[in-house]
Design a protein around this motif. Sequence first.
Motif, PDB file in Angstrom:
ATOM      1  N   SER A  66       0.848  -1.190   0.000  1.00 44.45           N
ATOM      2  CA  SER A  66       0.000   0.000   0.000  1.00 44.45           C
ATOM      3  C   SER A  66       0.881   1.236   0.000  1.00 44.45           C
ATOM      4  CB  SER A  66      -0.938   0.014   1.219  1.00 44.45           C
ATOM      5  OG  SER A  66      -0.185   0.057   2.421  1.00 44.45           O
ATOM      6  N   ILE A  67       0.290   2.376  -0.425  1.00 44.01           N
ATOM      7  CA  ILE A  67       1.027   3.636  -0.533  1.00 44.01           C
ATOM      8  C   ILE A  67       0.255   4.704   0.227  1.00 44.01           C
ATOM      9  CG2 ILE A  67       1.874   5.412  -2.123  1.00 44.01           C
ATOM     10  CD1 ILE A  67       2.131   3.199  -4.241  1.00 44.01           C
ATOM     11  N   LYS A  68       0.954   5.410   1.091  1.00 46.26           N
ATOM     12  CA  LYS A  68       0.341   6.477   1.879  1.00 46.26           C
ATOM     13  C   LYS A  68       0.196   7.723   1.008  1.00 46.26           C
ATOM     14  CE  LYS A  68       0.692   8.895   6.292  1.00 46.26           C
ATOM     15  NZ  LYS A  68       1.486   9.076   7.544  1.00 46.26           N
ATOM     16  N   VAL A  69      -1.038   8.247   0.930  1.00 44.41           N
ATOM     17  CA  VAL A  69      -1.294   9.446   0.134  1.00 44.41           C
ATOM     18  C   VAL A  69      -2.163  10.415   0.929  1.00 44.41           C
ATOM     19  CG1 VAL A  69      -1.073   8.339  -2.129  1.00 44.41           C
ATOM     20  CG2 VAL A  69      -3.276   8.320  -0.982  1.00 44.41           C
ATOM     21  N   SER A  70      -1.858  11.685   0.791  1.00 41.60           N
ATOM     22  CA  SER A  70      -2.727  12.689   1.407  1.00 41.60           C
ATOM     23  C   SER A  70      -3.966  12.822   0.533  1.00 41.60           C
ATOM     24  CB  SER A  70      -2.000  14.040   1.497  1.00 41.60           C
ATOM     25  OG  SER A  70      -1.601  14.480   0.205  1.00 41.60           O
ATOM     26  N   GLY A  71      -5.103  13.089   1.162  1.00 35.94           N
ATOM     27  CA  GLY A  71      -6.347  13.168   0.424  1.00 35.94           C
ATOM     28  C   GLY A  71      -7.145  11.890   0.505  1.00 35.94           C
ATOM     29  N   SER A  72      -6.614  10.915   1.213  1.00 34.80           N
ATOM     30  CA  SER A  72      -7.331   9.654   1.419  1.00 34.80           C
ATOM     31  C   SER A  72      -7.142   9.231   2.874  1.00 34.80           C
ATOM     32  CB  SER A  72      -6.797   8.565   0.484  1.00 34.80           C
ATOM     33  OG  SER A  72      -7.409   7.318   0.755  1.00 34.80           O
ATOM     34  N   GLN A  73      -8.235   8.795   3.512  1.00 33.43           N
ATOM     35  CA  GLN A  73      -8.147   8.398   4.911  1.00 33.43           C
ATOM     36  C   GLN A  73      -7.320   7.127   5.094  1.00 33.43           C
ATOM     37  OE1 GLN A  73     -12.257   8.147   6.176  1.00 33.43           O
ATOM     38  NE2 GLN A  73     -12.292  10.302   6.787  1.00 33.43           N
TER      39      GLN A  73
ATOM     40  N   GLN B 248     -12.443   2.898 -10.430  1.00 28.72           N
ATOM     41  CA  GLN B 248     -11.525   3.565  -9.496  1.00 28.72           C
ATOM     42  C   GLN B 248     -10.348   4.240 -10.201  1.00 28.72           C
ATOM     43  OE1 GLN B 248     -10.316   0.169  -7.223  1.00 28.72           O
ATOM     44  NE2 GLN B 248     -12.068   0.238  -5.828  1.00 28.72           N
ATOM     45  N   ALA B 249     -10.163   3.980 -11.495  1.00 28.73           N
ATOM     46  CA  ALA B 249      -8.921   4.329 -12.180  1.00 28.73           C
ATOM     47  C   ALA B 249      -8.578   5.813 -12.119  1.00 28.73           C
ATOM     48  CB  ALA B 249      -8.979   3.867 -13.641  1.00 28.73           C
ATOM     49  N   LYS B 250      -9.526   6.696 -12.449  1.00 25.63           N
ATOM     50  CA  LYS B 250      -9.225   8.124 -12.497  1.00 25.63           C
ATOM     51  C   LYS B 250      -8.893   8.662 -11.109  1.00 25.63           C
ATOM     52  CE  LYS B 250     -10.851  12.631 -14.138  1.00 25.63           C
ATOM     53  NZ  LYS B 250     -10.328  13.350 -12.945  1.00 25.63           N
ATOM     54  N   ALA B 251      -9.720   8.337 -10.126  1.00 24.69           N
ATOM     55  CA  ALA B 251      -9.509   8.848  -8.770  1.00 24.69           C
ATOM     56  C   ALA B 251      -8.167   8.367  -8.207  1.00 24.69           C
ATOM     57  CB  ALA B 251     -10.653   8.408  -7.855  1.00 24.69           C
ATOM     58  N   ARG B 252      -7.826   7.108  -8.482  1.00 22.58           N
ATOM     59  CA  ARG B 252      -6.569   6.565  -7.960  1.00 22.58           C
ATOM     60  C   ARG B 252      -5.362   7.230  -8.632  1.00 22.58           C
ATOM     61  NH1 ARG B 252      -6.828   1.600  -5.142  1.00 22.58           N
ATOM     62  NH2 ARG B 252      -5.008   0.696  -6.148  1.00 22.58           N
ATOM     63  N   GLN B 253      -5.451   7.447  -9.951  1.00 18.19           N
ATOM     64  CA  GLN B 253      -4.339   8.104 -10.615  1.00 18.19           C
ATOM     65  C   GLN B 253      -4.186   9.552 -10.133  1.00 18.19           C
ATOM     66  OE1 GLN B 253      -4.410   9.381 -14.785  1.00 18.19           O
ATOM     67  NE2 GLN B 253      -2.518   8.223 -15.147  1.00 18.19           N
ATOM     68  N   ASP B 254      -5.305  10.259  -9.941  1.00 20.02           N
ATOM     69  CA  ASP B 254      -5.241  11.643  -9.442  1.00 20.02           C
ATOM     70  C   ASP B 254      -4.554  11.703  -8.080  1.00 20.02           C
ATOM     71  OD1 ASP B 254      -6.492  12.566 -11.684  1.00 20.02           O
ATOM     72  OD2 ASP B 254      -8.486  12.767 -10.766  1.00 20.02           O
ATOM     73  N   LEU B 255      -4.938  10.814  -7.166  1.00 18.38           N
ATOM     74  CA  LEU B 255      -4.335  10.775  -5.836  1.00 18.38           C
ATOM     75  C   LEU B 255      -2.843  10.459  -5.916  1.00 18.38           C
ATOM     76  CD1 LEU B 255      -6.962   8.986  -3.542  1.00 18.38           C
ATOM     77  CD2 LEU B 255      -5.983  11.253  -3.189  1.00 18.38           C
ATOM     78  N   MET B 256      -2.493   9.488  -6.756  1.00 20.17           N
ATOM     79  CA  MET B 256      -1.081   9.098  -6.877  1.00 20.17           C
ATOM     80  C   MET B 256      -0.251  10.252  -7.423  1.00 20.17           C
ATOM     81  SD  MET B 256      -0.492   5.898  -5.887  1.00 20.17           S
ATOM     82  CE  MET B 256       0.745   5.064  -6.896  1.00 20.17           C
ATOM     83  N   HIS B 257      -0.755  10.928  -8.467  1.00 20.01           N
ATOM     84  CA  HIS B 257       0.004  12.024  -9.068  1.00 20.01           C
ATOM     85  C   HIS B 257       0.169  13.186  -8.099  1.00 20.01           C
ATOM     86  CE1 HIS B 257      -0.586  10.848 -13.590  1.00 20.01           C
ATOM     87  NE2 HIS B 257       0.016   9.922 -12.885  1.00 20.01           N
TER      88      HIS B 257
END
Length: 342
Positions: free
Chosen positions: A239-246, A282-291
Amino acid sequence: MKPPKFTKTIGELEENAVLWWPSFLSELEGTASIIPLLISTQDKFLSLLTLADKNPFSIFELINTSSFPANLFVKHLVVLSDFGGEQIQRLNGQFSSVFPEKSGKRFFEFIWQEKEYKYVFKRLPISGNLDNKKLGVDGKSLNAAQKLDEIKEDLIAILLFGANCIEEGAAANLAKCEIGNLLGKNDELEKYVKEKYIWVSRITGGAQANTLGQVAQTFIVDYLKEKLGEKYQVIRNGSIKVSGSQKNLPFDIVVKKGIKSVGVEVTFHVTTNSTIERKSGQAKARQDLMHKNGHLIAYIIDGAGNFQRKSAISTICSYSDCTVAYSKSEFDVLALFIQTVL
């Protein structure tokens, strides 16, 4: 040479797809399912090898006089030498370019315990494919004991002593076929066999690797680890820690180097399955968070069933930084992508 393309349209992806489970993966899954049998019979297998310490060819008589199935003995050697079905088929097809011929018979000469020996092939090469079923070493055939025959004798000789061929070309092709060097060295032989089976159990995922899907992930993880080297962390079910996701974003595979990561999603279905629809949603939301967090996302997509969901795959391709199919050449593209961006 044209550089590889990391992002693909669905058409480009399908051109590179294998669609059905590749033979190397089916073989690996088959190995995983028979690991318990190999582990439970390794002591008897070892006892035969330890007795063959005076003459390299005495192993054939030992197998014949024992109750140990010849096809199971071959399977042990195949797994321990990491010389599987694809390589055996290729060797059978290229026999004339690997082994010399005299009086109409192919043979190889090898060094064993500082003496020179010659093995003359009895049946190999055979016409057609020399596959696991013909050898009696596929999962189903191993349930029925088979006696030693000339094909198995030929293959046993190769798997035991191939690496010691005097002919350089043959030795290069058979470098992993070296366990015969340990005949007569009982302590070294036992250590080699038992340690190798610990390793084999690990790469096949042990008892948990009981489906092709699980083995598919395990294969990619090991492939990337070997290709990328120690500077990269390759984590299965990471898993990857990202801001913008709980919560941390989960991925089938996470590759890390420094503070930057690539999350990899894997989907291979030969029949229609809803997983690809979920990943698409989930593809768009996940890519936005990752970027936003400085990370990238990649997909491995294959299987005839997945390509029936063209809209879902097209969406994923639009929101992916690298999209590849399920083949070794495509995994090399993924590895190059990771090395380029991390």
